[in-house]
Design a protein around this motif. Structure first.
Motif, short mmCIF file in Angstrom:
data_model
loop_
_atom_site.label_atom_id
_atom_site.label_comp_id
_atom_site.label_asym_id
_atom_site.label_seq_id
_atom_site.Cartn_x
_atom_site.Cartn_y
_atom_site.Cartn_z
N THR A 11 0.78 -1.14 -0.10
CA THR A 11 -0.05 0.07 0.11
C THR A 11 1.01 1.25 0.09
OG1 THR A 11 -0.30 -0.01 2.11
CG2 THR A 11 -2.03 -1.12 1.10
N GLY A 12 2.18 1.09 -0.39
CA GLY A 12 3.04 2.07 -0.31
C GLY A 12 3.17 2.98 0.93
N ALA A 13 3.02 4.11 0.90
CA ALA A 13 3.11 4.90 2.20
C ALA A 13 1.88 5.19 3.15
CB ALA A 13 3.38 6.46 1.67
N HIS A 14 0.75 4.51 2.57
CA HIS A 14 -0.45 4.42 3.25
C HIS A 14 -0.52 3.12 4.07
CE1 HIS A 14 -1.76 7.08 0.07
NE2 HIS A 14 -1.31 6.45 -0.76
N LEU A 15 -0.14 3.70 5.28
CA LEU A 15 0.00 2.36 6.51
C LEU A 15 -1.09 2.20 7.37
CD1 LEU A 15 2.90 2.53 5.55
CD2 LEU A 15 3.83 2.78 8.02
N PHE A 16 -2.15 3.02 7.18
CA PHE A 16 -3.23 2.76 7.98
C PHE A 16 -4.46 2.13 7.34
CE2 PHE A 16 -0.59 5.90 10.07
CZ PHE A 16 -0.80 5.84 11.27
N MET A 145 6.79 11.59 6.13
CA MET A 145 6.58 11.46 4.66
C MET A 145 6.62 12.78 3.92
SD MET A 145 6.69 8.10 3.58
CE MET A 145 8.04 8.13 5.00
N GLU A 146 6.45 13.90 4.59
CA GLU A 146 6.57 14.92 4.11
C GLU A 146 7.98 15.40 3.41
OE1 GLU A 146 5.68 18.32 2.76
OE2 GLU A 146 3.99 17.85 4.36
N THR A 147 7.75 15.98 2.37
CA THR A 147 8.82 16.34 1.32
C THR A 147 9.56 17.78 1.83
OG1 THR A 147 7.36 17.30 -0.46
CG2 THR A 147 7.77 14.97 -0.83
N HIS A 196 13.17 14.69 8.56
CA HIS A 196 13.06 15.07 7.44
C HIS A 196 14.02 14.18 6.43
CE1 HIS A 196 13.51 16.95 3.65
NE2 HIS A 196 12.46 16.89 3.22
N SER A 197 13.44 13.38 5.29
CA SER A 197 14.23 12.39 4.69
C SER A 197 14.46 13.05 3.31
CB SER A 197 13.74 11.03 4.35
OG SER A 197 13.65 10.39 5.89
N ASP A 198 15.59 13.35 3.03
CA ASP A 198 15.79 14.06 1.97
C ASP A 198 16.05 13.09 0.66
OD1 ASP A 198 16.10 16.59 0.75
OD2 ASP A 198 18.09 17.11 1.70
N GLY A 199 15.23 13.08 -0.41
CA GLY A 199 15.14 12.30 -1.36
C GLY A 199 13.87 11.17 -1.37
N ARG A 203 13.19 8.07 1.79
CA ARG A 203 11.72 8.10 2.39
C ARG A 203 11.32 6.55 2.18
NH1 ARG A 203 11.52 13.36 0.56
NH2 ARG A 203 10.33 12.51 -1.51
N GLN A 204 11.40 6.12 1.22
CA GLN A 204 11.06 4.70 1.01
C GLN A 204 11.69 3.74 1.95
OE1 GLN A 204 11.91 4.10 -3.16
NE2 GLN A 204 9.72 4.68 -3.90
N GLY A 205 12.84 3.98 2.51
CA GLY A 205 13.47 3.32 3.44
C GLY A 205 12.67 3.24 4.94
N HIS A 206 11.57 4.01 5.03
CA HIS A 206 10.66 3.74 6.12
C HIS A 206 9.74 2.91 5.83
CE1 HIS A 206 12.83 6.83 8.12
NE2 HIS A 206 12.46 7.87 7.23
N LEU A 207 9.08 2.43 4.69
CA LEU A 207 8.31 1.69 4.22
C LEU A 207 8.12 0.28 4.34
CD1 LEU A 207 7.12 3.71 1.03
CD2 LEU A 207 6.58 4.32 3.55
N PRO A 208 6.93 -0.38 4.65
CA PRO A 208 7.13 -1.83 4.74
C PRO A 208 7.79 -2.64 3.65
CG PRO A 208 4.57 -1.07 5.08
CD PRO A 208 5.60 0.06 4.51
#
Length: 390
Positions: A11-16, A145-147, A196-199, A203-208
């Motif tokens: 579900t990408g960044a949609h963890l809920f 996940m904010e850019t 804040h993750s640059d790039g 940010r994807q490194g936080h995802l499932p």
């Protein structure tokens, strides 16, 4: 050694997402190249059920049952092992919230022993998640996940404010005493906290998907050591959204240091996983190994959701389970593993002499924490004076 990987629950960044709370990564691991040896037999099985490939969701229970027995026999000849990574998406949020506020490498007021000792880290992370409301968790994740860096920072500060407002109502006052200083320090010194993750890849490194991939690499390395065979190739089902990130993380794991270093409580750590291996993205159509992994994963999912499968399919899965390792990255999974390993240590009576030694060590840890807080205060004040003068 060869590895064939498939995923489910993206579900990408949609963890809920209530419909897909779990992200699953499954691997088939063989001593020989499963794709090269079994292309024709797998294609023949697919033709038996009127298709060109084994795609479990399309075939369904009845057609999988038709091929379960010959597939079982084929796998017995291949003598594989399996790895399953089960990631609870809300537990990811819990760990990220805890990492944000209590990593002593960034937060000078965080107690190092709580973060560095795994039993304490897990216990505190679960307790902390228990006091955070769902609205706060959703807002936290959106900020992570904010850019935009300023909006991310503002979200982090607001999260600290919201948590501090909840603490007076928490019954465990010892827990509050330990976490309050770190939250207040993060609130007052947000510039010191990496949030804040640059790039996109960062940010994807936080995802499932990437959490599951890290668990996968642990499992692959464990099987490589058990078989005493190097990993030649990891072939992963195509994931266009995460392909660059998967390649990036594989490169890090495969080229990390192979040396083992000691951690606390006698644990050892080696950064390298599947050293020297290649990583390929493939379609399931081009990889019989990925097709078989898809079938195993689909059956695993049905069993986990307590849905029926055929008798031959059940016998196949019983055989698979006996040859599987699993990493359950969930609230229940980590607490269960914690109890299994540390329950005796955490509950047995302790002699007064050992308690005195522990209190003395804790006092030294707390004194060191105060020194780090003061050192940062002086450093920050000096930077502000230099900025004013400039």
């Amino acid at each position: 050694m060869y590895v064939f990987v498939d995923e489910s629950g993206n579900t990408g960044a949609h963890l809920f997402d209530e419909a897909q709370p779990i992200f699953l990564t499954v691997a088939l691991m063989t001593r020989t190249d499963f794709d090269a040896i079994n292309a024709k037999p797998i294609a023949a099985l697919a033709r038996e059920v009127g298709d060109t490939q084994l795609h479990a969701a399309k075939l369904g229970v009845a057609r999988i049952e038709e091929i379960a027995r010959p597939l079982h026999k084929l796998l017995q000849r291949a003598d594989p092992r399996f790895f399953v990574s089960r990631v609870e998406k809300r537990y990811i949020v819990a760990t990220k919230m805890f990492d944000l506020l209590f990593d002593p490498g960034e937060n000078r007021a965080a107690s190092p022993h709580i973060y560095m000792l795994r039993p304490l880290r897990i216990t505190f992370a679960v307790k902390f998640a228990g006091i955070v409301t769902e609205d706060m968790a959703r807002a936290f994740w959106a900020s992570m996940m904010e850019t935009n860096a300023d909006r991310a920072k503002g979200g982090m500060i607001q999260f600290c404010n919201d948590v501090l407002a909840l603490l007076p109502g928490v019954e465990d006052k010892g827990f509050v005493r330990r976490i309050r200083p770190a939250i207040e320090w993060a609130q007052e010194n947000p510039e010191a906290i990496y949030f804040h993750s640059d790039g996109r890849i960062a940010r994807q490194g936080h995802l499932p998907n990437l959490v599951g991939f890290g668990n996968l690499m642990d499992g692959v390395e464990a099987q490589s050591e058990a078989w005493r065979r190097p990993v030649r190739r990891i072939r992963h089902d195509r994931q266009s959204e995460f392909e660059a990130a998967l390649r990036f993380w594989h490169e890090l794991y495969a080229n990390a240091s192979p040396e083992r270093v000691p951690l606390m409580m006698g644990e050892m750590f080696k950064a390298q996983r599947a050293g020297g291996s290649t990583f390929e993205i493939s379609t399931a159509e081009a990889s019989p190994g990925i097709q078989v992994t898809d079938v195993i994963m689909w059956l695993f999912n049905r069993l986990h959701r307590e849905k029926e499968i055929g008798a031959d399919s059940w016998r196949l899965m019983q055989w698979v389970f006996r040859r599987s390792m699993q990493n359950d990255f969930s609230f229940d999974g980590v607490l269960g593993a914690l109890d299994a390993r540390y329950a005796r240590l955490m509950t047995e009576p302790m002699e007064e002499a050992r308690l005195d030694a522990a209190r003395e060590q804790l006092a030294m840890i707390d004194a060191g924490t105060k020194e780090r807080v003061e050192a940062y205060r002086i450093e920050k004040a000096a930077r502000q004076i230099e900025g004013d003068q400039a």
